[in-house]
Design an enzyme around this catalytic site. Structure first.
Site, mmCIF file in Angstrom:
data_model
loop_
_atom_site.group_PDB
_atom_site.id
_atom_site.type_symbol
_atom_site.label_atom_id
_atom_site.label_comp_id
_atom_site.label_asym_id
_atom_site.label_seq_id
_atom_site.Cartn_x
_atom_site.Cartn_y
_atom_site.Cartn_z
ATOM 1 N N ARG A 1 11.158 84.045 22.645
ATOM 2 C CA ARG A 1 11.480 84.019 21.216
ATOM 3 C C ARG A 1 12.972 84.238 20.954
ATOM 4 O O ARG A 1 13.692 84.755 21.807
ATOM 5 C CB ARG A 1 10.726 85.157 20.495
ATOM 6 C CG ARG A 1 9.270 84.851 20.271
ATOM 7 C CD ARG A 1 8.561 86.058 19.697
ATOM 8 N NE ARG A 1 7.221 85.715 19.276
ATOM 9 C CZ ARG A 1 6.227 86.581 19.133
ATOM 10 N NH1 ARG A 1 6.424 87.864 19.401
ATOM 11 N NH2 ARG A 1 5.043 86.187 18.733
ATOM 12 N N ILE B 1 27.363 106.994 10.399
ATOM 13 C CA ILE B 1 27.002 106.130 11.525
ATOM 14 C C ILE B 1 27.754 104.800 11.424
ATOM 15 O O ILE B 1 27.750 104.031 12.364
ATOM 16 C CB ILE B 1 25.479 105.863 11.592
ATOM 17 C CG1 ILE B 1 24.988 105.102 10.353
ATOM 18 C CG2 ILE B 1 24.693 107.142 11.806
ATOM 19 C CD1 ILE B 1 23.623 104.451 10.540
ATOM 20 N N ASP B 2 28.379 104.537 10.255
ATOM 21 C CA ASP B 2 29.058 103.251 10.059
ATOM 22 C C ASP B 2 30.432 103.218 10.735
ATOM 23 O O ASP B 2 30.978 102.135 10.952
ATOM 24 C CB ASP B 2 29.241 102.955 8.562
ATOM 25 C CG ASP B 2 27.932 102.991 7.799
ATOM 26 O OD1 ASP B 2 26.869 102.836 8.424
ATOM 27 O OD2 ASP B 2 27.978 103.193 6.567
ATOM 28 N N ARG C 1 19.615 106.525 11.717
ATOM 29 C CA ARG C 1 20.298 107.718 11.185
ATOM 30 C C ARG C 1 19.731 109.019 11.741
ATOM 31 O O ARG C 1 20.279 110.103 11.504
ATOM 32 C CB ARG C 1 20.192 107.721 9.652
ATOM 33 C CG ARG C 1 21.024 106.654 8.979
ATOM 34 C CD ARG C 1 21.933 107.245 7.922
ATOM 35 N NE ARG C 1 21.213 107.906 6.884
ATOM 36 C CZ ARG C 1 20.953 107.366 5.685
ATOM 37 N NH1 ARG C 1 21.386 106.165 5.397
ATOM 38 N NH2 ARG C 1 20.296 108.040 4.794
ATOM 39 N N ARG D 1 26.865 98.930 6.478
ATOM 40 C CA ARG D 1 27.480 98.490 5.215
ATOM 41 C C ARG D 1 28.485 97.352 5.455
ATOM 42 O O ARG D 1 28.153 96.388 6.086
ATOM 43 C CB ARG D 1 28.143 99.668 4.501
ATOM 44 C CG ARG D 1 27.160 100.706 4.001
ATOM 45 C CD ARG D 1 27.800 101.579 2.988
ATOM 46 N NE ARG D 1 29.011 102.188 3.519
ATOM 47 C CZ ARG D 1 29.892 102.858 2.796
ATOM 48 N NH1 ARG D 1 29.696 103.015 1.503
ATOM 49 N NH2 ARG D 1 30.955 103.381 3.336
ATOM 50 N N HIS E 1 16.206 103.270 8.950
ATOM 51 C CA HIS E 1 16.662 104.663 9.040
ATOM 52 C C HIS E 1 16.464 105.307 10.398
ATOM 53 O O HIS E 1 16.934 106.426 10.611
ATOM 54 C CB HIS E 1 16.011 105.486 7.929
ATOM 55 C CG HIS E 1 16.531 105.110 6.581
ATOM 56 N ND1 HIS E 1 16.000 104.074 5.854
ATOM 57 C CD2 HIS E 1 17.565 105.596 5.860
ATOM 58 C CE1 HIS E 1 16.674 103.942 4.729
ATOM 59 N NE2 HIS E 1 17.631 104.850 4.708
#
Ligand code: F6P
Length: 351
Positions: A165, A129-130, A277, A174, A274
């Site tokens: 907010r 996914i990166d 993912r 990563r 997660h």
């Protein structure tokens, strides 16, 4: 020919689509037997290997399923010592594996490269996914994760507007900012913070203060590998045995603490974790994963071992695994996406 298939590293949507395409392509060819290896390289490291034959029926009906039917591990390291390596070699021989199709990220590719030492031939399929694998402009799983994060940002925006907010949303990724960048653009973030660009706190404060006067809410999308200028990465934990020991996470909370004293509005952080993912792969990822799996089978059948499937300039191809092992593809500072985003007023926290 006997071909092993394994999924290594963190899971991502589309792994099952690859397993299905590799297996069906090899079975259709007629002279291949396909063995699924359980839990990444872990399945080859024990006294008894953990494998199961993959038949046509076994891989039918899984195209749209998230996760991996084979299981995976992002801490299994077959190169961790000589005894483990010898065990892997014995298992590979006993199973009669001619080649293993490894579906994984840069860590998995590095391990596959290292396993040449025991004569194990691998063919690689890039997943993450990166979206940070060298020589591959799009890895499957990324499109699905971008959709998940963008949808989350939309939901967060609803509540940010109601409560006036500043909402910080932390993504995975990563050391590469692709996921934060593309989902931040797709989810209408006002500020996007990437690992490639150290941010200046004063810049972020100014943007939020200005928005407090007018729009009365701000959405900040921050990649887990981002950091303030002069500060360190936010490390969640270290897993020493893992090929990739540093686990990032928590930078959204760090930013909240730094930002809150300077703002009237409440600052809140959501770490998506997660959820990014999981889920059914998008149609784009299903097609890409199927193309990748099919091409991996072609590499096996044509004897182009030691290669990884790639996508470059929109075309499926391959590159030597040696060329991608231990490398990462980060967002180039001259990326047209960055220029476009700046032109429409998105702030990247630059001083
Ligand atoms: O590489 C995929 C990834 O999801 C990263 O974005 C993230 O930093 C890491 O894996 C998380 O790993 P774990 O599942 O061990 O927390």
């Amino acid at each position: 020919m006997r071909v092993g298939v394994l999924t290594g590293g963190g899971d991502c949507p589309g792994l099952n689509a690859v397993i299905r395409a590799v297996t069906k392509s090899l079975i259709n060819h007629g002279q291949c037997e396909v063995l699924g290896i359980a839990d990444g390289f872990e399945g080859l490291m024990g006294k008894k290997p953990h494998v199961k034959p993959l038949s046509w029926d076994e891989v039918s009906g899984i195209l749209h399923l998230g996760g991996t039917i084979l299981g995976t591990s992002n801490s299994a390291n077959p190169l961790r010592d000589e005894a483990t390596l010898e065990q892997v070699e014995r298992n590979v021989r006993a199973l009669g594996l001619d080649v293993v199709v490894v579906i994984g990220g840069d860590g998995t590719m590095s391990l596959a490269h290292g396993l040449r030492r025991i004569g194990l031939h691998c063919v690689g399929v890039p997943k993450t996914i990166d979206n940070d694998i060298a020589n591959c402009e799009r890895s499957f799983g990324f499109d699905t994760a971008v959709a998940t994060v963008a949808e989350s940002l939309r939901r967060i925006e609803n509540t940010a507007m109601s409560h006036h907010r500043v909402m910080i949303v932390e993504t995975m990724g990563r050391h590469a900012g692709w996921l934060a960048l593309e989902s931040g653009i797709a989810g209408a973030a006002d500020i996007i913070l990437l690992p490639e660009i150290d941010y200046d706190l004063q810049t972020i404060i100014k943007v939020c203060q200005k928005r407090e006067q007018r729009q009365r809410y701000t959405i900040i999308c921050i990649g887990e590998g981002a950091k303030e200028s002069g500060q360190n990465l936010t490390v969640r934990e270290r897993i020493e045995a893992s090929p990739d020991p540093v686990r990032l996470g928590g930078v959204g909370h760090v930013l909240r603490e730094r930002l809150q004293p300077h703002l009237k509005s409440e600052v809140r952080t959501t770490v998506l974790g997660h959820v990014q993912r999981g889920g059914d792969p998008t149609p784009f990822d299903r097609v890409l994963a199927t193309q990748f799996g099919h091409h991996a089978a072609q590499l096996v059948l044509s004897g182009r071992l030691g290669h990884m499937v790639t996508l470059q300039n929109g075309r499926i191809g391959s590159v030597a695994i040696a060329d991608v092992a231990n490398t990462q593809r980060t967002v180039p500072l001259d990326s047209p996406l960055l220029t476009m985003a700046r032109d429409i007023g998105i702030c990247f926290g630059e001083a």
